[in-house]
Design a protein around this motif. Structure first.
Motif, PDB file in Angstrom:
ATOM      1  N   ALA A  10     -91.279  14.087 -42.366  1.00  0.00           N
ATOM      2  CA  ALA A  10     -90.050  14.596 -42.973  1.00  0.00           C
ATOM      3  C   ALA A  10     -89.314  15.486 -41.980  1.00  0.00           C
ATOM      4  O   ALA A  10     -88.499  16.312 -42.373  1.00  0.00           O
ATOM      5  CB  ALA A  10     -90.378  15.375 -44.246  1.00  0.00           C
ATOM      6  N   ALA A  11     -89.613  15.287 -40.690  1.00  0.00           N
ATOM      7  CA  ALA A  11     -88.983  16.138 -39.673  1.00  0.00           C
ATOM      8  C   ALA A  11     -87.584  15.629 -39.348  1.00  0.00           C
ATOM      9  O   ALA A  11     -87.306  15.152 -38.253  1.00  0.00           O
ATOM     10  CB  ALA A  11     -89.858  16.207 -38.425  1.00  0.00           C
ATOM     11  N   GLY A  12     -86.699  15.727 -40.319  1.00  0.00           N
ATOM     12  CA  GLY A  12     -85.327  15.278 -40.129  1.00  0.00           C
ATOM     13  C   GLY A  12     -85.209  13.770 -40.262  1.00  0.00           C
ATOM     14  O   GLY A  12     -86.133  13.096 -40.711  1.00  0.00           O
ATOM     15  N   PRO A  13     -84.035  13.236 -39.889  1.00  0.00           N
ATOM     16  CA  PRO A  13     -83.837  11.784 -39.965  1.00  0.00           C
ATOM     17  C   PRO A  13     -84.904  11.062 -39.154  1.00  0.00           C
ATOM     18  O   PRO A  13     -85.395  11.587 -38.164  1.00  0.00           O
ATOM     19  CB  PRO A  13     -82.464  11.598 -39.313  1.00  0.00           C
ATOM     20  CG  PRO A  13     -81.780  12.907 -39.457  1.00  0.00           C
ATOM     21  CD  PRO A  13     -82.869  13.934 -39.355  1.00  0.00           C
ATOM     22  N   ASP A  14     -85.257   9.868 -39.559  1.00  0.00           N
ATOM     23  CA  ASP A  14     -86.259   9.098 -38.831  1.00  0.00           C
ATOM     24  C   ASP A  14     -85.594   8.442 -37.621  1.00  0.00           C
ATOM     25  O   ASP A  14     -85.040   7.357 -37.709  1.00  0.00           O
ATOM     26  CB  ASP A  14     -86.873   8.028 -39.746  1.00  0.00           C
ATOM     27  CG  ASP A  14     -88.077   7.360 -39.084  1.00  0.00           C
ATOM     28  OD1 ASP A  14     -88.354   7.647 -37.891  1.00  0.00           O
ATOM     29  OD2 ASP A  14     -88.739   6.557 -39.753  1.00  0.00           O
ATOM     30  N   LEU A  15     -85.665   9.132 -36.498  1.00  0.00           N
ATOM     31  CA  LEU A  15     -84.975   8.637 -35.304  1.00  0.00           C
ATOM     32  C   LEU A  15     -85.608   7.353 -34.769  1.00  0.00           C
ATOM     33  O   LEU A  15     -84.960   6.620 -34.024  1.00  0.00           O
ATOM     34  CB  LEU A  15     -84.942   9.720 -34.229  1.00  0.00           C
ATOM     35  CG  LEU A  15     -84.139  10.970 -34.612  1.00  0.00           C
ATOM     36  CD1 LEU A  15     -84.187  11.996 -33.494  1.00  0.00           C
ATOM     37  CD2 LEU A  15     -82.689  10.614 -34.928  1.00  0.00           C
ATOM     38  N   GLN A  32     -85.910   4.872 -36.445  1.00  0.00           N
ATOM     39  CA  GLN A  32     -85.053   3.825 -37.005  1.00  0.00           C
ATOM     40  C   GLN A  32     -83.686   3.769 -36.318  1.00  0.00           C
ATOM     41  O   GLN A  32     -82.866   2.908 -36.623  1.00  0.00           O
ATOM     42  CB  GLN A  32     -84.902   3.999 -38.521  1.00  0.00           C
ATOM     43  CG  GLN A  32     -86.209   3.841 -39.276  1.00  0.00           C
ATOM     44  CD  GLN A  32     -86.880   2.496 -39.051  1.00  0.00           C
ATOM     45  OE1 GLN A  32     -86.222   1.486 -38.837  1.00  0.00           O
ATOM     46  NE2 GLN A  32     -88.206   2.465 -39.064  1.00  0.00           N
ATOM     47  N   LEU A  33     -83.455   4.687 -35.392  1.00  0.00           N
ATOM     48  CA  LEU A  33     -82.254   4.611 -34.561  1.00  0.00           C
ATOM     49  C   LEU A  33     -82.613   3.911 -33.253  1.00  0.00           C
ATOM     50  O   LEU A  33     -81.841   3.102 -32.728  1.00  0.00           O
ATOM     51  CB  LEU A  33     -81.741   6.028 -34.287  1.00  0.00           C
ATOM     52  CG  LEU A  33     -80.294   6.176 -33.847  1.00  0.00           C
ATOM     53  CD1 LEU A  33     -79.364   5.947 -35.026  1.00  0.00           C
ATOM     54  CD2 LEU A  33     -80.048   7.568 -33.291  1.00  0.00           C
ATOM     55  N   ILE A  81     -70.939  -0.281 -41.932  1.00  0.00           N
ATOM     56  CA  ILE A  81     -71.412   1.115 -41.806  1.00  0.00           C
ATOM     57  C   ILE A  81     -70.288   2.133 -41.961  1.00  0.00           C
ATOM     58  O   ILE A  81     -70.557   3.336 -41.913  1.00  0.00           O
ATOM     59  CB  ILE A  81     -72.161   1.347 -40.469  1.00  0.00           C
ATOM     60  CG1 ILE A  81     -71.243   1.152 -39.253  1.00  0.00           C
ATOM     61  CG2 ILE A  81     -73.374   0.437 -40.363  1.00  0.00           C
ATOM     62  CD1 ILE A  81     -71.900   1.505 -37.921  1.00  0.00           C
ATOM     63  N   VAL A 124     -70.771   7.958 -35.813  1.00  0.00           N
ATOM     64  CA  VAL A 124     -72.137   8.438 -35.567  1.00  0.00           C
ATOM     65  C   VAL A 124     -72.826   7.580 -34.514  1.00  0.00           C
ATOM     66  O   VAL A 124     -73.463   8.083 -33.581  1.00  0.00           O
ATOM     67  CB  VAL A 124     -72.957   8.441 -36.879  1.00  0.00           C
ATOM     68  CG1 VAL A 124     -74.440   8.640 -36.602  1.00  0.00           C
ATOM     69  CG2 VAL A 124     -72.440   9.527 -37.810  1.00  0.00           C
ATOM     70  N   LEU A 147     -78.787   3.316 -40.447  1.00  0.00           N
ATOM     71  CA  LEU A 147     -78.146   4.624 -40.542  1.00  0.00           C
ATOM     72  C   LEU A 147     -78.456   5.327 -41.854  1.00  0.00           C
ATOM     73  O   LEU A 147     -78.323   6.539 -41.964  1.00  0.00           O
ATOM     74  CB  LEU A 147     -76.637   4.493 -40.339  1.00  0.00           C
ATOM     75  CG  LEU A 147     -76.231   4.001 -38.936  1.00  0.00           C
ATOM     76  CD1 LEU A 147     -74.718   3.881 -38.839  1.00  0.00           C
ATOM     77  CD2 LEU A 147     -76.753   4.912 -37.835  1.00  0.00           C
ATOM     78  N   GLN A 176     -81.269   5.902 -42.765  1.00  0.00           N
ATOM     79  CA  GLN A 176     -82.383   6.785 -42.414  1.00  0.00           C
ATOM     80  C   GLN A 176     -81.911   7.982 -41.586  1.00  0.00           C
ATOM     81  O   GLN A 176     -82.693   8.849 -41.237  1.00  0.00           O
ATOM     82  CB  GLN A 176     -83.488   6.018 -41.690  1.00  0.00           C
ATOM     83  CG  GLN A 176     -84.161   4.970 -42.561  1.00  0.00           C
ATOM     84  CD  GLN A 176     -84.749   5.527 -43.852  1.00  0.00           C
ATOM     85  OE1 GLN A 176     -85.177   6.668 -43.902  1.00  0.00           O
ATOM     86  NE2 GLN A 176     -84.721   4.732 -44.917  1.00  0.00           N
ATOM     87  N   LEU A 177     -80.633   8.001 -41.246  1.00  0.00           N
ATOM     88  CA  LEU A 177     -80.042   9.171 -40.599  1.00  0.00           C
ATOM     89  C   LEU A 177     -79.396  10.047 -41.667  1.00  0.00           C
ATOM     90  O   LEU A 177     -79.482  11.275 -41.622  1.00  0.00           O
ATOM     91  CB  LEU A 177     -78.998   8.708 -39.580  1.00  0.00           C
ATOM     92  CG  LEU A 177     -78.614   9.699 -38.493  1.00  0.00           C
ATOM     93  CD1 LEU A 177     -79.729   9.817 -37.470  1.00  0.00           C
ATOM     94  CD2 LEU A 177     -77.342   9.231 -37.780  1.00  0.00           C
ATOM     95  N   VAL A 237     -80.329   9.994 -44.787  1.00  0.00           N
ATOM     96  CA  VAL A 237     -81.501  10.514 -45.484  1.00  0.00           C
ATOM     97  C   VAL A 237     -82.285  11.359 -44.485  1.00  0.00           C
ATOM     98  O   VAL A 237     -82.532  10.941 -43.382  1.00  0.00           O
ATOM     99  CB  VAL A 237     -82.360   9.330 -45.991  1.00  0.00           C
ATOM    100  CG1 VAL A 237     -83.716   9.805 -46.455  1.00  0.00           C
ATOM    101  CG2 VAL A 237     -81.628   8.592 -47.095  1.00  0.00           C
ATOM    102  N   GLY A 238     -82.638  12.558 -44.866  1.00  0.00           N
ATOM    103  CA  GLY A 238     -83.310  13.460 -43.922  1.00  0.00           C
ATOM    104  C   GLY A 238     -82.328  14.353 -43.199  1.00  0.00           C
ATOM    105  O   GLY A 238     -82.710  15.098 -42.312  1.00  0.00           O
TER     106      GLY A 238
END
Lengths: 557, 557
Positions: A253-258, A260-261, A524, A531, B258, B260-261, B263-264
């Motif tokens: 849960a440390a912020g957005p799941d990067l 997945q970026l 998007i 973004v 995105l 997942q960006l 979210v979080g």
């Protein structure tokens, strides 16, 4: 029924040496009657006649690359450059067959490891050279086109030498694989440890681990094993601003799941050099079988029921009536007749084939899961074709693409496109896309064949995968497909104007590349574009990474 | 055994009116003996005595907000501002109890719908006013602290009025809920349609849908239902640069996900106004039971076996021996003695309790899944405590936090922290964190109680959730916990220097907030920080959104 349908048709496998596969005489006759075929085959122009310009790579860059990687790993000969010139879309293949309009890189480099990849990027950033990361080269959306993006030269960064299994953690079921490893090699190396990835897209024979990650791949067994991004525990990527390592745990849960970026960056946000993946014990038992359901609506409802009661088989693949018919005919005239007779006898008016495959660690698990699936299917009155048809589908599931060259030789416009949406709109979306394709692909009054299947079902929706076989517009073969693609994609993204939720996604498994860029903002939103552009600028300030793909709209000069 | 352990201790529920719950006389005696308690309770300073400065909101902003939202929805009274001043970490509670050092917002605004949220952000961007989005206010990491980030004023944007169930799609199993809806309301509204979210974190009674999404929440039934981000089909968010809508299908390959960006984003990347969520038919049958395993290693191995054979119960929760002991004692002296006698008779040397809960649509499914779990557990020689203990755990799973105030009154340092890692390193990480907490929390020679449980198991790893009960350092109560947190988090993120994969994650379910920021770069790397910063700048160019949280390191002036 042997190999069924869309996997008959995707990609030209010839460059890997596997060679084109012929279609049966019955299939050719049947196609000639349905859509028309060229009387005489028109083979591709031989590579030696393809128009390739001299390399534009500055001598100083070439020398530095040789100093870094060694002479054998900086390739500048025409044949070598042509071999990594673009992917396997209909446009790519038609341009290559015709011998002109092919975007060819100025050089191909083959770094040995993640450190060398990082240094290649830093070198190219310093000299402002464009870099196209290249794995299996199976993109069907222009994802590996050698575009320059306004740079003086473009090189292909071929990851073929990053083919190591870095580590296997048998306790955690995590394996770290390098980005350039081909999927069959990954399966073979993991099998020696008793594991499998279970990721089998149709591109399996050529595709790479890094390519799967960079494009958020989905495989034929994704119902059981999940999409590729769901297997990713960690990513190591090279970028012009430095190396990037992500992933310390199964979830965070440390912020957005990067992750997945990084995953889904399509080589425009970094070059994936290593991936930590969840692996599973290799299944010991498996069973594939086919059933037939009466009509698309019944079939879709059946698959929805399986997905929502969590009784999906690991492979769950529903073909519509057109795809089922083509599958029957391609399996041979006698088989097709026998199947038709059988199904008429069972009062099937519009046969739609559903392939089911279960893989399990124990006989008991296999039986329990299979029982649960078949029990849930019962009320849809399936006609069971048995294990032979199912196993035949499995045996041939990767072989189809080789038939594509044969079809191209005979003047067929053969291509695919795909989307996904929620169940409530699935059939409506299928009809809309189908209508767009039928309308735009018609040539000289010959109706094209438009087939569709669901190969990925989720609790909330499913994918739709379309394959077309059409007589080719000889005057404007590329324009013919472009018009069809435009109309179909408009139908996908604009179906419910003003609402983000409930439309189809631009692509469920093929990625954005160059071809889907015009619609990305529909998917998007303008905030999303901002973004993504900001993320791109952060990791690649001068835009050397895979120009013209995913996020930027630079066009080849 | 009634309510078990960590959920005894999390959060002060008093502000919501539920009131503090007493601990049994036996529990108090036992605690006094183990860690020491204040002889006389020291209750919190009443709100009227808390030091609150005048609102600094410029009159022009206040007027514009009133014009936009109406007088009743712009709150500036001291009590109203105090009611949304920060979350529920030990530091938050201690500051509030002591009456000073509380960061209080200059106003609280209550927009009615997503459009008004968007307009509030635009208004605040125009006037350069900081905005703290506020749902249930249950953050334990400083996620809703009213920090100004260098701005002239800060307002809390309370989403309480965005509490509508926007739509339910019974075919696709997708529901759209507004961000301010409380979890119990969401469950009640969905139940009327026959659905459930199945998301039950300990904060359930107060937490909101938008808060779950913004913090990547995980619930007690996440083994069965997945983490919250896995349920998110679509997101609608307000940002200073415009509205953002994402999500058109269950899955997509249209570039990075995105969603997942969004979210979080913890309110720093936008205000989540609506979420489209995968829902499931409400289970008709359920069964909760408890078993005891002998020792942490056996317990962890058992849970790993369940996760990797995909036979996890929907709730699967393993307590270590310390947590099990506290659970026994808190359930009463007679029960504790009886349980100890029973387990000694069964030669359990180090009892570790495992709570299992299954929920299913049919009796048959429930029985099959329960059989599979218990079959897989057999070789770990569980002692079954039966359904009564399990059902008692379920009945009390949200009630624990109310006991926290009682402990605080009696001078206990009570707090939690958590992480996750891969199975291979799980026990080593637990030992390292435990050692750090035991070392740093000791006061006057009194050893603290450090408990741990696994509540979220994945195929590749699991979470570790620590709860401490320690005698309070009366000289420096906040410093006592800060030192412990620092030492424990260093142990989590630095365990294996130089390797991203294989360490613990900074946080598995509590998010980053202010408290975890010093370690975020350890988790996502400098490239990750650059990417996140770039994304933040793209959606919030002037930094008005939730200053000091997640990505920026601005400190309160």
């Amino acid at each position: 029924m042997s190999d069924s349908i869309d996997h008959t048709l995707r990609g030209s496998w010839a460059p890997s040496g596997a060679g084109a596969a012929p279609l049966s005489a019955h299939a050719m006759r049947w196609l000639r009657q349905r859509i028309g075929l060229s009387e005489a085959p028109t083979p591709a122009v031989p590579p030696s006649l393809i128009d390739v310009s001299e390399t534009a790579l500055p001598q100083v860059v070439s020398s530095e690359l040789v100093a870094l990687l060694g002479e054998n790993h900086v390739l500048t000969e025409t044949g070598q450059r042509l071999g990594r010139a673009g992917g396997l879309s209909y446009g790519d293949l038609m341009r290559r067959r015709g011998g002109n309009g092919v975007a060819v890189p100025d050089a191909v480099v083959l770094p040995a490891d993640p450190e060398q990849v990082q240094r290649v990027l830093e070198l190219c950033a310093r000299h402002d050279i464009a870099v196209v990361p290249f794995g299996g080269g199976t993109s069907v959306v222009g994802g590996v086109s050698s575009l320059r993006g306004g740079k003086v030269a473009v090189i292909v960064l071929d990851l073929a030498r990053l083919n190591r299994l870095v580590s296997v953690d048998p306790v955690s079921h995590v394996a770290v694989l390098q980005g350039g490893m081909r999927a069959p090699d990954a399966e073979a190396l993991l099998a020696a440890h008793g594991f499998t990835l279970g990721h089998f897209p149709q591109s399996f024979e050529r595709a790479t681990i890094g390519g799967f990650a960079a494009t958020r791949s989905a495989g034929q067994a994704s119902a059981g094993h999940g999409r590729f991004e769901g297997m990713v525990e960690g990513v190591r990527a090279a970028t012009p601003v430095g190396e990037w390592r992500l992933g310390t745990a199964p979830a965070s849960a440390a912020g957005p799941d990067l992750r997945q970026l990084a995953v889904g960056g399509e080589g425009a946000l970094g070059v994936i050099t290593e991936v930590a993946l969840r692996v599973r014990p290799a299944p010991v038992h498996s069973r594939y079988e086919a059933v037939v359901l009466d009509g698309w609506q019944v079939g879709a409802e059946a698959v929805r029921t399986l997905a929502q009661s969590r009784t999906l088989a690991d492979v769950t693949r529903l073909s519509d009536a057109d795809e089922t018919e083509v599958g029957f005919e391609f399996s041979g005239g006698m088989k097709a007749r026998a199947l038709r007779t059988l199904l008429r006898g069972r009062r099937m008016h519009e046969p739609c084939m559903l392939v089911l495959g279960w893989e399990a660690a124990s006989r008991r698990e296999l039986d329990e899961r299979r029982d649960a699936t078949l029990r849930a299917l019962r009320r849809f009155r399936p006609v069971r074709l048995g294990g032979k048809v199912g196993e035949s589908w499995r045996a041939n599931r990767f072989s189809g693409p080789r038939q594509r060259d044969t079809l191209l030789d005979h003047g067929v416009c053969v291509e695919t496109l795909e989307t996904a949406t929620h169940w409530a709109g699935l059939s409506e979306l299928r009809s809309a896309v189908r209508a767009a394709l039928l309308r735009t692909l018609e040539v000289d009054g010959r109706t094209p064949i438009v087939m569709c299947h669901v190969s990925h079902a989720y609790e909330t929706g499913a994918s739709l995968y379309f394959t077309v076989l059409a007589g080719r517009d000889q005057q404007d073969p590329l324009g013919q497909w472009q018009r069809a693609k435009q109309a179909a994609t408009d139908a996908i993204v604009e179906r419910t104007p003003g609402r983000a939720m409930g439309r189809g996604t631009l692509t469920h498994q093929h990625a954005v590349g160059t071809d889907h860029q015009p619609w990305l903002a529909d998917e998007i939103g303008s905030v999303g574009v901002q973004v993504l552009t900001a993320a791109k600028k952060a990791v690649d300030p001068t835009g050397i990474l895979n120009p013209g793909k995913l996020v930027d709209r630079w066009q080849e000069e």
